[in-house]
Motif scaffolding. Structure first.
Motif, PDB file in Angstrom:
ATOM      1  N   LYS A 111       0.823  -1.217   0.000  1.00 24.65           N
ATOM      2  CA  LYS A 111       0.000   0.000   0.000  1.00 24.65           C
ATOM      3  C   LYS A 111       0.861   1.273   0.000  1.00 24.65           C
ATOM      4  CE  LYS A 111      -3.568   2.078   2.887  1.00 24.65           C
ATOM      5  NZ  LYS A 111      -4.334   1.907   4.109  1.00 24.65           N
ATOM      6  N   GLY A 112       0.465   2.233  -0.815  1.00 24.69           N
ATOM      7  CA  GLY A 112       1.155   3.515  -0.865  1.00 24.69           C
ATOM      8  C   GLY A 112       2.325   3.545  -1.827  1.00 24.69           C
ATOM      9  N   ASP A 113       2.609   2.390  -2.429  1.00 25.88           N
ATOM     10  CA  ASP A 113       3.809   2.269  -3.277  1.00 25.88           C
ATOM     11  C   ASP A 113       3.402   1.820  -4.678  1.00 25.88           C
ATOM     12  OD1 ASP A 113       6.387   1.653  -4.293  1.00 25.88           O
ATOM     13  OD2 ASP A 113       7.086   1.216  -2.261  1.00 25.88           O
ATOM     14  N   ILE A 114       3.871   2.569  -5.680  1.00 23.14           N
ATOM     15  CA  ILE A 114       3.471   2.219  -7.050  1.00 23.14           C
ATOM     16  C   ILE A 114       4.639   1.685  -7.886  1.00 23.14           C
ATOM     17  CG2 ILE A 114       1.547   3.865  -7.054  1.00 23.14           C
ATOM     18  CD1 ILE A 114       3.341   5.667  -8.882  1.00 23.14           C
ATOM     19  N   ASN A 139       0.256  -1.022  -4.808  1.00 23.15           N
ATOM     20  CA  ASN A 139      -0.611  -0.324  -3.853  1.00 23.15           C
ATOM     21  C   ASN A 139      -1.617  -1.249  -3.164  1.00 23.15           C
ATOM     22  OD1 ASN A 139      -1.632   1.917  -2.523  1.00 23.15           O
ATOM     23  ND2 ASN A 139      -3.021   2.473  -4.178  1.00 23.15           N
ATOM     24  N   ASN A 140      -1.117  -2.356  -2.615  1.00 21.96           N
ATOM     25  CA  ASN A 140      -2.019  -3.354  -2.026  1.00 21.96           C
ATOM     26  C   ASN A 140      -2.215  -3.164  -0.524  1.00 21.96           C
ATOM     27  OD1 ASN A 140      -2.740  -5.537  -4.072  1.00 21.96           O
ATOM     28  ND2 ASN A 140      -0.546  -5.230  -4.421  1.00 21.96           N
ATOM     29  N   THR A 166       7.022   3.215   2.830  1.00 19.42           N
ATOM     30  CA  THR A 166       6.040   2.135   2.631  1.00 19.42           C
ATOM     31  C   THR A 166       6.533   0.790   3.166  1.00 19.42           C
ATOM     32  OG1 THR A 166       6.865   1.732   0.383  1.00 19.42           O
ATOM     33  CG2 THR A 166       4.956   3.200   0.627  1.00 19.42           C
TER      34      THR A 166
END
Ligand code: B1M
Length: 231
Positions: A111-114, A139-140, A166
């Protein structure tokens, strides 16, 4: 960085061509990167050699200049797209090894990371080694990982994070698995540039994987331990 305009890539020797891929990746010239990948393969280069020496090394150089404020997000995005285009050519070659099925892995960026290039590479290499890979993308949140474990019943959960902001989220996922009493049902492998072994240990992962090759070796070794225990 380079003037790729009228250059005939076929006229370059291998070393010059690899250098040109680094430059073209840096400049986000997707079609040139694709053409060079085809040429290197046509010259008999192994897909893994093209991947590591031309693409991954090119992206490392981009990363240094991004860090130093010479390149900015839009340019790095173009470089990333060129890298992905090169990887797309190599993917079927890397996964078509006919290796026997070794196990199943669910993998996703937290989550928060692409950032997904490294994760994609790990997925490709795992498939090539004979693992079935379920890729959850970027972004999980923890719910996505839990749902995927429930649905796909993998042997391994892989998580990727490229940002110092993240990476702590991996602990959220592992702690939630503990709360639900399912932590020990899976081997949890983590990776991404800012991580290290101490971090992996501190958050309760089974192992830190420095790169895709290490991820494959680590996954294989956990699978053989599992089979020994079962047998
Ligand atoms: Co980002 N970015 N970025 N970026 N980006 C880094 C990570 C950064 C180190 C650049 C820098 O400053 N030097 C820095 C992080 C700093 C920090 O946290 N300490 C950074 C930053 C700051 C940011 C933004 C915040 C920038 C901004 O908006 N101001 C932003 C954040 C967006 C977000 O996620 N919320 C951002 C955005 C982007 C782009 C979108 C432009 C693009 C991503 C495109 C994409 O992925 N589709 C991008 C890129 C490309 C990078 C760098 C340049 C390259 C990453 C990469 O693809 N490397 C990166 C610099 C760097 O890492 N040196 C950087 C190539 C890849 C093959 O390596 O991902 O390390 P890597 O994967 C390896 C291993 O780590 C390991 O195996 C892989 C293959 O060998 N591995 C695993 C990875 N995951 C694994 C999972 C496993 C096992 C092994 O599971 C089992």
């Amino acid at each position: 960085m380079s003037d790729a305009g009228d250059l005939d890539l076929n006229t370059l020797n291998d070393e010059e061509l690899v250098q040109q891929v680094h430059d073209d990746l840096y400049d986000g010239l997707k079609e040139e990167v694709e053409a060079a990948v085809h040429i290197l393969l046509g010259r008999g280069w192994a897909p893994y050699k093209v991947l590591t020496e031309a693409l991954v090394e090119g992206m490392r150089i981009v990363g240094v200049d991004f860090r130093d404020g010479i390149l900015f997000v839009p340019e790095v995005l173009l470089a990333a797209n060129s890298m992905k285009a090169g990887m797309a050519i190599l993917r079927p070659l890397l996964i078509a090894t006919g290796a026997p099925r070794l196990g199943k892995m669910v993998i996703g960026t937290v989550k928060g990371d692409i950032h997904d290039i490294g994760k994609n590479l790990v997925g490709m290499m795992m498939e090539g080694a004979g693992f079935e890979v379920v890729d959850l993308g970027i972004n999980n949140p923890v719910e996505k990982y839990l749902e995927a474990m429930e649905t796909h019943k993998p042997d391994i959960l892989g998580m990727s994070a490229l940002l110092t902001t993240t990476m702590p989220y991996m602990k959220v996922v592992i702690d939630t698995m503990k709360e639900k009493g399912i932590r020990d049902d899976y081997t949890v492998l983590v990776g991404g540039a800012p991580l290290n072994e101490d971090f992996a240990k501190a958050i309760g992962a089974d192992a830190y994987c420095r790169d895709a090759a290490v991820a494959v070796e680590t996954a294989k070794s956990f699978m053989s331990r599992k089979h020994n225990q079962l047998g």
